[in-house]
Design an enzyme around this catalytic site. Structure first.
Site, short mmCIF file in Angstrom:
data_model
loop_
_atom_site.label_atom_id
_atom_site.label_comp_id
_atom_site.label_asym_id
_atom_site.label_seq_id
_atom_site.Cartn_x
_atom_site.Cartn_y
_atom_site.Cartn_z
CE LYS A 204 -12.47 -5.93 -24.48
NZ LYS A 204 -11.79 -4.74 -25.01
NE ARG B 10 -8.52 4.96 -27.04
CZ ARG B 10 -7.50 4.80 -27.84
NH1 ARG B 10 -7.29 3.65 -28.43
NH2 ARG B 10 -6.68 5.81 -28.09
CG ASP C 291 -9.60 4.95 -22.45
OD1 ASP C 291 -8.58 5.11 -21.77
OD2 ASP C 291 -9.68 4.13 -23.37
CG LEU D 232 2.13 -1.55 -22.17
CD1 LEU D 232 3.14 -2.34 -21.38
CD2 LEU D 232 1.28 -2.46 -23.00
N1 EPU Z 1 0.32 4.56 -28.05
C1 EPU Z 1 0.80 5.75 -28.53
N2 EPU Z 1 0.60 6.05 -29.84
C2 EPU Z 1 -0.06 5.24 -30.69
C3 EPU Z 1 -0.56 4.02 -30.19
C4 EPU Z 1 -0.35 3.71 -28.86
O1 EPU Z 1 1.39 6.53 -27.80
O2 EPU Z 1 -0.22 5.59 -31.88
C5 EPU Z 1 0.54 4.23 -26.62
C6 EPU Z 1 -0.76 4.28 -25.86
O3 EPU Z 1 -1.02 5.60 -25.42
C7 EPU Z 1 -0.52 3.32 -24.73
C8 EPU Z 1 0.42 2.29 -25.33
O4 EPU Z 1 0.97 2.89 -26.50
O5 EPU Z 1 0.12 3.96 -23.68
C9 EPU Z 1 -0.21 0.95 -25.66
O6 EPU Z 1 -1.18 1.12 -26.67
P1 EPU Z 1 -1.58 -0.02 -27.73
O7 EPU Z 1 -1.77 0.66 -29.03
O8 EPU Z 1 -0.60 -1.14 -27.65
O9 EPU Z 1 -2.94 -0.52 -27.15
P2 EPU Z 1 -4.38 -0.46 -27.81
O10 EPU Z 1 -4.33 -1.06 -29.18
O11 EPU Z 1 -4.95 0.90 -27.67
C10 EPU Z 1 -5.04 -2.84 -26.93
C11 EPU Z 1 -6.18 -3.43 -26.17
C12 EPU Z 1 -6.11 -3.03 -24.70
C13 EPU Z 1 -4.77 -3.47 -24.14
C14 EPU Z 1 -3.63 -2.90 -24.99
C15 EPU Z 1 -2.25 -3.37 -24.55
C16 EPU Z 1 -7.95 -3.47 -27.80
C17 EPU Z 1 -9.29 -2.99 -28.21
N3 EPU Z 1 -7.44 -2.95 -26.71
O12 EPU Z 1 -5.19 -1.44 -26.85
O13 EPU Z 1 -7.15 -3.76 -24.05
O14 EPU Z 1 -4.66 -3.00 -22.81
O15 EPU Z 1 -3.81 -3.30 -26.37
O16 EPU Z 1 -2.16 -4.74 -24.59
O17 EPU Z 1 -7.39 -4.35 -28.45
C18 EPU Z 1 -8.93 -4.11 -22.56
O18 EPU Z 1 -9.26 -5.08 -23.23
O19 EPU Z 1 -9.39 -3.90 -21.42
C19 EPU Z 1 -7.94 -3.18 -23.09
C20 EPU Z 1 -7.81 -1.94 -22.64
#
Ligand code: EPU
EC number: 2.5.1.7
Length: 429
Positions: free
Chosen positions: A23, A95, A119, A333
């Site tokens: 996904k 998202r 969320d 995280l």
């Molecule tokens: N963060 C910031 N600033 C930013 C970006 C991120 O503070 O500009 C923080 C977030 O608040 C969070 C942490 O960094 O605390 C991790 O965020 P990251 O950007 O790495 O995650 P994401 O891209 O929002 C993706 C997956 C998540 C998965 C995370 C970590 C997708 C759609 N989502 O999220 O998957 O948990 O990476 O591996 O790719 C899921 O599939 O259930 C899911 C939540």
């Protein structure tokens, strides 16, 4: 209509189960397609509602999208001129739509993407996305609930260092840098297999990228990309879910299509605690040997890849809930990702939360009760908990589970579980 799962406890899951495309890669690859005019085809796509939402988002940009969930196929026809707005209505439902930000600003010089709300798993900021695009020469600001990024004269290469290896920020910056003028060096980037998948697709479109899968990515911008055909990387989180399902129910599952190397830390932890883990020609297998009564609990600390994935943390909690002994689960995280604990407590789990740690003390069996999913992973983990609970467990919020696991209950039934989907109405409705 809201639905819930009725899960009857006492199952030992045995058999084989397929894993399809991830996904968290599939949705981003749909955004990547925006970067080239013409018809791009994605295969091994999961049959989940999120793909339908992303398809609708692309259609509203003027793109033609054909989605065949049965065949796992998405064809994306991108015209010369596309729109630049992703509405709140869609972003709040998905998202991951934030991943059109980079491609839109690179391709059209303008992106208006609604800011996703908070969320159920923490605040999840966008500061790294925004500052990365600014370093590439875009002007970024928030207006009326939208993140607006403009670069009327195009983007230019830059040296960027992320404070944290954010998956989403790495992806957006990478997808923008491929069309920027000159060289971009991004340091401290995420190394997830999904990032490598995006980079591989971009390279097949003509992008010049070096270092995907390491902490430093170098991109040499090109003027134009061409459409491609790409097969989505297998879903390591779905594969890990089945690994934990086997271990928790003392079962024996072959995960067909699973890539063991993408799950190094969790599979090693399961092997060290008494499970049999082996690579097979078609994927990998996790089994609890017949002499082992209960595998041992183990400590978990979630970290960016290749560390223990935060998305598997709820499954580690469920596993530890019934495993032998005590252990500590640490979430590094996301700040609010322990909602599973309260629900597991309703099933009789013995756990205490202290900040971002949970101390777990395994019990022999849980006891069935109604529980509520708060996100994809907690929902699936609660279903597995129901399989090791006396009596039956009702898991509400099935729509969360459906977002990450195509026909979860059908796969579980094929492994011997007694699970049914039923309407979920409150007594006052
Ligand atoms: N963060 C910031 N600033 C930013 C970006 C991120 O503070 O500009 C923080 C977030 O608040 C969070 C942490 O960094 O605390 C991790 O965020 P990251 O950007 O790495 O995650 P994401 O891209 O929002 C993706 C997956 C998540 C998965 C995370 C970590 C997708 C759609 N989502 O999220 O998957 O948990 O990476 O591996 O790719 C899921 O599939 O259930 C899911 C939540």
């Amino acid at each position: 209509m809201r639905e819930r799962f009725r899960v009857v406890g006492g199952a030992r899951l045995v058999g084989e189960v397929p894993v399809v495309g991830a996904k968290n890669s599939a949705l981003k690859l749909m955004a990547v397609a925006l970067l080239a005019r013409g018809r791009t085809t994605l295969t091994n796509m999961p049959a989940i509602v999120d793909v339908r939402i992303m398809a609708e988002l692309l259609r509203r940009l003027g793109v033609i999208v054909d989605y065949d969930p049965e065949a796992g196929l998405v064809a994306i026809d991108v015209p010369e001129t596309i729109g630049h707005r992703a509405d709140y209505e869609l972003v709040r439902a998905l998202r991951a739509s934030i991943s059109v930000l980079g491609p839109l600003v690179a391709r059209t010089g303008h992106a208006d993407v609604a800011v996703p709300g908070g969320d159920a798993i923490g605040s999840r900021g966008l500061d790294l996305h925004a500052s990365g695009l600014e370093a590439l020469g875009a002007h970024v600001h928030v207006a009326h609930g939208y993140l607006v990024a403009t670069a009327p004269r195009g983007l230019r290469g830059a040296e960027i260092r992320l404070d944290f290896p954010s998956v989403g920020a790495t992806e957006n910056i990478l997808m923008a840098a491929v069309l920027a003028r000159g060289r971009t060096v991004i340091e401290n980037v995420a190394r997830e297999p999904e990032i490598m998948d995006i980079a591989a697709m971009l390279e097949s479109m003509g992008a010049r990228i070096d270092g995907a899968g390491t902490g430093r990515i170098v991109v040499d911008g090109v003027d134009e990309l061409r459409p491609t055909e790409h097969r989505v990387v297998p879903d390591r989180i779905a594969a890990g879910t089945w690994a934990f399902a086997a271990a928790t129910t003392c079962g024996d599952i072959e995960v067909v299509g699973g890539v063991a190397e993408h799950l190094g830390v969790p599979l090693r932890a399961l092997a060290d605690s008494g499970c049999h883990v082996e690579a097979t020609p078609r994927g990998f297998r996790v089994a609890v040997p017949s002499g082992v009564d209960r595998p041992a609990a183990f400590d978990v600390a979630t970290l960016p890849y290749p560390g223990f994935p935060t998305d598997l943390q709820p499954f580690a909690l469920t596993y530890n809930a019934v495993a032998r002994g005590s252990a500590m689960v640490t979430e590094n995280l996301f700040e609010a990702r322990f909602r599973t604990v309260q629900e597991l407590a309703r099933l009789g789990a013995d756990m205490q939360v202290d900040g971002h740690h949970v101390m777990t003390h395994g019990v022999r069996a849980l006891s069935g009760a109604p529980v509520e999913s708060s996100d994809i992973r907690s929902g699936a983990a609660l279903v597995i908990a129901g399989l090791v609970a006396d009596g039956y467990t009702l898991v509400s919020g099935v729509h969360h589970i459906d977002r990450g696991y195509p026909r979860f209950e059908v796969a579980l039934r094929s492994l011997g579980a007694d699970i049914t989907r039923e309407p979920d109405e409150d007594w006052y409705e």
